[in-house]
Design an enzyme around this catalytic site. Sequence first.
Site, PDB file in Angstrom:
ATOM      1  N   LYS A   1      -4.952   5.507  12.955  1.00 41.54           N
ATOM      2  CA  LYS A   1      -5.952   6.013  13.885  1.00 41.54           C
ATOM      3  C   LYS A   1      -5.627   5.594  15.319  1.00 41.54           C
ATOM      4  O   LYS A   1      -5.605   6.412  16.240  1.00 41.54           O
ATOM      5  CB  LYS A   1      -7.347   5.534  13.490  1.00 41.54           C
ATOM      6  CG  LYS A   1      -8.449   6.062  14.416  1.00 41.54           C
ATOM      7  CD  LYS A   1      -9.806   5.467  14.096  1.00 41.54           C
ATOM      8  CE  LYS A   1     -10.395   6.050  12.849  1.00 41.54           C
ATOM      9  NZ  LYS A   1     -11.808   5.646  12.641  1.00 41.54           N
TER      10      LYS A   1
ATOM     11  N   GLU B   1       1.415  -3.376  10.703  1.00 35.34           N
ATOM     12  CA  GLU B   1       2.214  -3.084   9.515  1.00 35.34           C
ATOM     13  C   GLU B   1       2.751  -1.656   9.549  1.00 35.34           C
ATOM     14  O   GLU B   1       3.927  -1.403   9.254  1.00 35.34           O
ATOM     15  CB  GLU B   1       1.373  -3.301   8.241  1.00 35.34           C
ATOM     16  CG  GLU B   1       0.848  -4.701   8.053  1.00 35.34           C
ATOM     17  CD  GLU B   1      -0.524  -4.926   8.683  1.00 35.34           C
ATOM     18  OE1 GLU B   1      -1.193  -5.886   8.299  1.00 35.34           O
ATOM     19  OE2 GLU B   1      -0.915  -4.116   9.565  1.00 35.34           O
TER      20      GLU B   1
ATOM     21  N   GLY C   1     -11.681   4.650   7.861  1.00 37.21           N
ATOM     22  CA  GLY C   1     -10.391   4.764   7.205  1.00 37.21           C
ATOM     23  C   GLY C   1     -10.488   4.957   5.707  1.00 37.21           C
ATOM     24  O   GLY C   1      -9.819   5.822   5.124  1.00 37.21           O
ATOM     25  N   ARG C   2     -11.329   4.169   5.050  1.00 38.33           N
ATOM     26  CA  ARG C   2     -11.424   4.237   3.582  1.00 38.33           C
ATOM     27  C   ARG C   2     -12.188   5.464   3.114  1.00 38.33           C
ATOM     28  O   ARG C   2     -12.261   5.729   1.910  1.00 38.33           O
ATOM     29  CB  ARG C   2     -12.056   2.949   3.054  1.00 38.33           C
ATOM     30  CG  ARG C   2     -13.423   2.621   3.640  1.00 38.33           C
ATOM     31  CD  ARG C   2     -13.821   1.173   3.318  1.00 38.33           C
ATOM     32  NE  ARG C   2     -15.062   0.767   3.952  1.00 38.33           N
ATOM     33  CZ  ARG C   2     -15.151   0.301   5.192  1.00 38.33           C
ATOM     34  NH1 ARG C   2     -14.065   0.213   5.950  1.00 38.33           N
ATOM     35  NH2 ARG C   2     -16.312  -0.085   5.700  1.00 38.33           N
TER      36      ARG C   2
ATOM     37  N   GLU D   1     -14.358  -3.422   0.907  1.00 38.80           N
ATOM     38  CA  GLU D   1     -14.318  -3.414   2.365  1.00 38.80           C
ATOM     39  C   GLU D   1     -15.640  -2.920   2.934  1.00 38.80           C
ATOM     40  O   GLU D   1     -16.012  -3.272   4.058  1.00 38.80           O
ATOM     41  CB  GLU D   1     -13.162  -2.539   2.861  1.00 38.80           C
ATOM     42  CG  GLU D   1     -12.830  -2.759   4.330  1.00 38.80           C
ATOM     43  CD  GLU D   1     -11.533  -2.110   4.751  1.00 38.80           C
ATOM     44  OE1 GLU D   1     -10.510  -2.807   4.757  1.00 38.80           O
ATOM     45  OE2 GLU D   1     -11.540  -0.901   5.061  1.00 38.80           O
TER      46      GLU D   1
ATOM     47  N   HIS E   1      -5.396  -4.409 -23.971  1.00 34.26           N
ATOM     48  CA  HIS E   1      -4.452  -5.415 -24.448  1.00 34.26           C
ATOM     49  C   HIS E   1      -4.186  -6.477 -23.393  1.00 34.26           C
ATOM     50  O   HIS E   1      -3.253  -7.276 -23.549  1.00 34.26           O
ATOM     51  CB  HIS E   1      -3.143  -4.738 -24.873  1.00 34.26           C
ATOM     52  CG  HIS E   1      -3.314  -3.806 -26.030  1.00 34.26           C
ATOM     53  ND1 HIS E   1      -3.189  -4.223 -27.343  1.00 34.26           N
ATOM     54  CD2 HIS E   1      -3.636  -2.494 -26.081  1.00 34.26           C
ATOM     55  CE1 HIS E   1      -3.412  -3.193 -28.147  1.00 34.26           C
ATOM     56  NE2 HIS E   1      -3.684  -2.139 -27.414  1.00 34.26           N
TER      57      HIS E   1
ATOM     58  N   LYS F   1      -5.446 -11.067  10.839  1.00 31.26           N
ATOM     59  CA  LYS F   1      -4.463 -10.294  11.594  1.00 31.26           C
ATOM     60  C   LYS F   1      -4.294 -10.860  13.002  1.00 31.26           C
ATOM     61  O   LYS F   1      -3.180 -10.894  13.543  1.00 31.26           O
ATOM     62  CB  LYS F   1      -4.897  -8.829  11.651  1.00 31.26           C
ATOM     63  CG  LYS F   1      -4.844  -8.134  10.297  1.00 31.26           C
ATOM     64  CD  LYS F   1      -5.522  -6.789  10.310  1.00 31.26           C
ATOM     65  CE  LYS F   1      -4.810  -5.780  11.165  1.00 31.26           C
ATOM     66  NZ  LYS F   1      -5.416  -4.435  11.042  1.00 31.26           N
TER      67      LYS F   1
END
Length: 547
Positions: free
Chosen positions: A206, A212, A267-268, A353, A384, A512
Amino acid sequence: MKSLTHLESYKALHRHFMAMKDVHMRDLFKENGVRGIEYFLQIGDLKLDYSKNRITNDTLNLLFDLARECDLKAKITAMFEGEKINTTENRAVLHTALRNRANSSVKVDGIDVMPNVREVLQKMQKFSDSLRVGSWLGYTKQIITDVVNIGIGGSDLGALMVCKALKNFGHPRLNMHFVSNVDGIELQGVLQKIHPETTLFIVASKTFSTQETLTNAFTARKWFLDYALNEKYIAKHFVAVSTNKEAVREFGIDLENMFEFWNWVGGRYSLWSAIGLPIMIYLGKENFLSLLEGAYLMDKHFCNAPFEKNMPVIMALVGIWYINFFGAGSHIIAPYDSVLRYLPKFIQQLDMESNGKQVRKDGKRIDYDTGPIIWGDTGINAQHAFFQLLHQGTHLSPIDLIASLSKRGSLPEHHEILLSNVFAQAEAFMCGKTLEEAQAEMFNEGFSEDEIQRLAPHRVFSGNRPSNILLLDEICPRSIGSLVALYEHKIFVQGIIWDINSFDQWGVELGKELAKTILSELKGGKIQEHDSSTKHLIQIYRQFNLN
């Protein structure tokens, strides 16, 4: 607003909990022979069986009273009408506008956002069509065969999850790659599989400043230019999804190839926006529109259905029941279709979040639990792995079992075996096995009396473990759209009940910010003030790598 625990409806729920906490679902099913039918909903292609929960009609009615006392209906309307419900950032929350399939307007600050939404959608359609038919060519006039999405968090997980879930609808020529981890091994592994002349990179950020994402993007840029040599060719191999035109231009991306989205899209919650460009490229515009239509169907249901028949509201309130009264600190997502293997990770970010908060909207510290820890895996594998804890452990962890009814593939009996496990696990979670049942079972198997007395307690399952079963008619764009929207609205409802802002994420920032300081120190810069542990770790790294 009063604190949640001081609401009259909450107090009534607490009194009800004291009467319900030892009630077993076995008895609830014995008392009501049609419970499985009464506690069942269907919306479009999506079916929900919520009968295997520790609830009664009284429980549900009290939970609906809580929702009304929290003014949930008005707050649903406020979100859909573009009010700035993200109060800490003074923003509207309008991911729902991105999949508004009606001609109705949606306004923010008095301006209808729908013309811009439709304009970006048309631009995405034109671009994705050109890639799919082969008219968009690389700088050496070769057809694009590989698409690499570079993003992180909401700019990665949604598109990744949908592309993997709907791979049967994907373009046979296009290979989709997703890079989010700044660990160089991930990007390097992708670069080894692709060729500069036939690869398109999508840089999704954005602000176009996420460390990153830009680290990976500039590495990919250098890799491309080491081969292509001329920066003008970047325009044919890199596009951006961003709001920062200047940074995109400086990177070398033609602004004609920048796809916009807006600060009222979190964002999510953004896979419906230009962040979903990889989805449209891979699946095609018709399937992307079907994804939007599935979500829109759930949006209309969420807005219009009474609480008593409202799928997101019911799932959310039942979750509140476990978190705030039974102390259930985690929730499991277990899809039984392997193509949904990224769904738990996607819901993990979406929920944690959003609702991992410790203060109310007024800034006061909360004295009750909020968002649960979300975890999970594909159901067959999980059986399992961690289902042992769910069946016989000391923690109460509600679980969503998700599967499709339609058979995928032609191998005989595989799908029946899969679905038999879904239904059996839910029944086992609910029923359990008593000591008497375990003893009788061992007796019939020929165990001696001593062995029965010694081993039977280990074969006891307390049961009374809650689960929802979510069934999709088939794994298709429409059903995935409805499923994701269901979880979005469930999370929103829980945020309203807890009186928190589900649409900021300040908790992402602190680490961050500190990382920026430590990064310069790891590269040899002056070590600043830190605690003794951090300082020692920095020194260890420098001694290992800089000497």
